[in-house]
Design a protein around this motif. Structure first.
Motif, PDB file in Angstrom:
ATOM      1  N   LYS A  29       0.866  -1.178   0.000  1.00 43.80           N
ATOM      2  CA  LYS A  29       0.000   0.000   0.000  1.00 43.80           C
ATOM      3  C   LYS A  29       0.901   1.225   0.000  1.00 43.80           C
ATOM      4  N   ALA A  30       0.343   2.351  -0.424  1.00 41.53           N
ATOM      5  CA  ALA A  30       1.197   3.525  -0.605  1.00 41.53           C
ATOM      6  C   ALA A  30       0.429   4.807  -0.362  1.00 41.53           C
ATOM      7  N   ALA A  31       1.179   5.863  -0.085  1.00 46.31           N
ATOM      8  CA  ALA A  31       0.627   7.212   0.046  1.00 46.31           C
ATOM      9  C   ALA A  31       1.673   8.197  -0.447  1.00 46.31           C
ATOM     10  N   ALA A  32       1.201   9.337  -0.945  1.00 48.78           N
ATOM     11  CA  ALA A  32       2.112  10.366  -1.447  1.00 48.78           C
ATOM     12  C   ALA A  32       1.650  11.732  -0.965  1.00 48.78           C
ATOM     13  N   HIS A  33       2.636  12.571  -0.647  1.00 47.19           N
ATOM     14  CA  HIS A  33       2.365  13.903  -0.116  1.00 47.19           C
ATOM     15  C   HIS A  33       3.531  14.798  -0.517  1.00 47.19           C
TER      16      HIS A  33
ATOM     17  N   VAL B 202       6.005  17.259   6.734  1.00 41.85           N
ATOM     18  CA  VAL B 202       5.511  16.579   5.537  1.00 41.85           C
ATOM     19  C   VAL B 202       5.659  15.066   5.677  1.00 41.85           C
ATOM     20  N   ILE B 203       6.807  14.611   6.161  1.00 38.12           N
ATOM     21  CA  ILE B 203       7.062  13.173   6.264  1.00 38.12           C
ATOM     22  C   ILE B 203       6.184  12.548   7.343  1.00 38.12           C
ATOM     23  N   ASN B 204       5.996  13.237   8.456  1.00 34.76           N
ATOM     24  CA  ASN B 204       5.126  12.733   9.512  1.00 34.76           C
ATOM     25  C   ASN B 204       3.683  12.629   9.022  1.00 34.76           C
ATOM     26  N   THR B 205       3.238  13.648   8.301  1.00 36.04           N
ATOM     27  CA  THR B 205       1.888  13.628   7.732  1.00 36.04           C
ATOM     28  C   THR B 205       1.740  12.481   6.736  1.00 36.04           C
TER      29      THR B 205
ATOM     30  N   ALA C  79       3.293   9.571   6.741  1.00 36.57           N
ATOM     31  CA  ALA C  79       3.167   8.301   7.455  1.00 36.57           C
ATOM     32  C   ALA C  79       1.753   8.121   8.010  1.00 36.57           C
ATOM     33  N   ARG C  80       1.177   9.198   8.537  1.00 36.44           N
ATOM     34  CA  ARG C  80      -0.195   9.127   9.063  1.00 36.44           C
ATOM     35  C   ARG C  80      -1.195   8.900   7.927  1.00 36.44           C
TER      36      ARG C  80
END
Length: 358
Positions: free
Chosen positions: A269-273, A295-298, A300-301
């Protein structure tokens, strides 16, 4: 895209070897007043350096290509270096033999004469022996640089060497967090050793996809990996979405292998920000370029919301607003504002899936 990557590697090898051969030719002939018989003008020395650079650069690239796409890639790195060095020396010796053979072709009894000439004027020649030693030194040096580039990333290695991030600097970056589904269950069923081999196999397939989409690996974290781009590069040509779906396709193509060795096909699974980060070199004995930002903490959440929202990949609203959507191959679904763990404010979240027919 694979051809483009290999073309860049070939160009780097030729340029590196041309520089090395230029240094060799300069120091070899600058110490003597006698000009070789084959040299009509100083320009012939430059021609020789370029010629040798193209030959040895091509041999260098070929040895890397064979090592990368064969079982040699699985052996300890020292065996790979030995193979590449022997390949280069064999190529250089073969080239010397062929050149001398063609030069001697018109002579009577040229085979007997050739054998003597090859022994006396090539193999026992101090110049040829010095060249062989020089080739080994250059090849080992380039192998070390290549391995360092693999460990930290070629752009990061270059940036550290140029001192770009020795002072913290603001940058706009796009990050993607890729994580294995049900990794704890898989680790318990496979055991530590087989699970680590599974991770190796998965991320080996990921490498080509990362290169094809001009991304960089920021950090491996067990069964997860953090990937990044400069923002203006990552939002183009669906790159931040291509990586996930191309990687999933690669895993599916290797279904038979994974089922035979592990009993299942791994899923991710993946997310991008995206957003502003501060980049800086940290550490003394072991240096790396680190990014500091919420940005990186957001991200991961956000990735933690894949399962609750029933999505394979999620994008933040901040990223979607910057994407080039005119010719996108993906369909975005607005999932509304979502309250992330540890965050005071909700953010817009989008689900991603390929358009039908892609």
């Amino acid at each position: 895209m694979r051809a483009k990557v290999q073309a860049k590697k070939l160009l780097f090898a030729i340029l590196a070897w041309t520089g090395a051969m230029s240094a060799f030719v300069f120091f070899r002939y600058s110490q003597t007043l006698e000009v070789p018989q084959w040299a009509v003008s100083p320009g012939d020395f430059a021609t020789l350096a370029i010629y040798l650079g193209v030959i040895f650069g091509s041999l260098h690239w070929m040895s890397n290509l064979i090592a990368d796409f064969s079982a040699i890639n699985r052996l300890p790195y020292i065996f790979s270096v030995v193979f590449k060095g022997l390949f280069l020396l064999l190529g250089a010796t073969t080239l010397a033999y062929m050149t001398q053979y063609l030069n001697m072709w018109a002579l009577e009894n040229h085979i007997a004469t050739l054998r003597q000439m090859l022994t006396v004027h090539i193999l026992y020649s101090p110049s040829f022996q010095a060249l062989m030693v020089y080739l080994v030194v250059v090849r080992v040096g380039l192998a070390f640089i290549e391995q360092m580039a693999l460990l930290v990333g070629p752009r990061i290695l270059l940036n550290i060497g140029m001192g770009k991030y020795h002072r913290p600097r603001y940058e706009q970056r796009l990050f993607m967090y890729l994580d294995m589904v049900a990794s704890t269950t898989h680790a318990e069923s496979l055991g530590d050793y087989r699970f680590s081999r599974l991770i190796q196999d998965c991320f080996s397939l990921l490498t080509e996809t990362v290169n094809n989409n001009e991304a960089e690996i920021y950090r491996y974290m067990g069964d997860a990996v953090l990937i990044h781009w400069p923002l203006e590069k990552g939002v183009k040509h669906d790159r931040c979405m291509n990586i996930y779906f191309e990687f999933s396709q690669q895993l599916n193509w290797q279904r038979r292998y994974f089922e035979e060795h592990y009993g299942f096909v791994p899923k991710f699974k993946a997310a991008a920000h995206c957003g502003q980060v501060v980049a800086a070199v940290v550490g003394v004995q072991k240096q790396e370029i680190s990014f500091f930002s919420d940005v990186i903490n957001t991200l991961a959440r956000l990735q933690d919301q894949c399962n609750p929202l029933g999505q394979r990949m999620l994008l933040s609203g901040a990223l979607v607003s910057r994407l080039e959507n005119s010719h996108s191959e993906y369909q975005l679904t607005n999932l509304g504002p979502v309250k992330l763990k540890g965050k005071q404010h909700s953010i817009e979240v989008y689900g991603v899936k390929p358009k039908q027919g892609n």
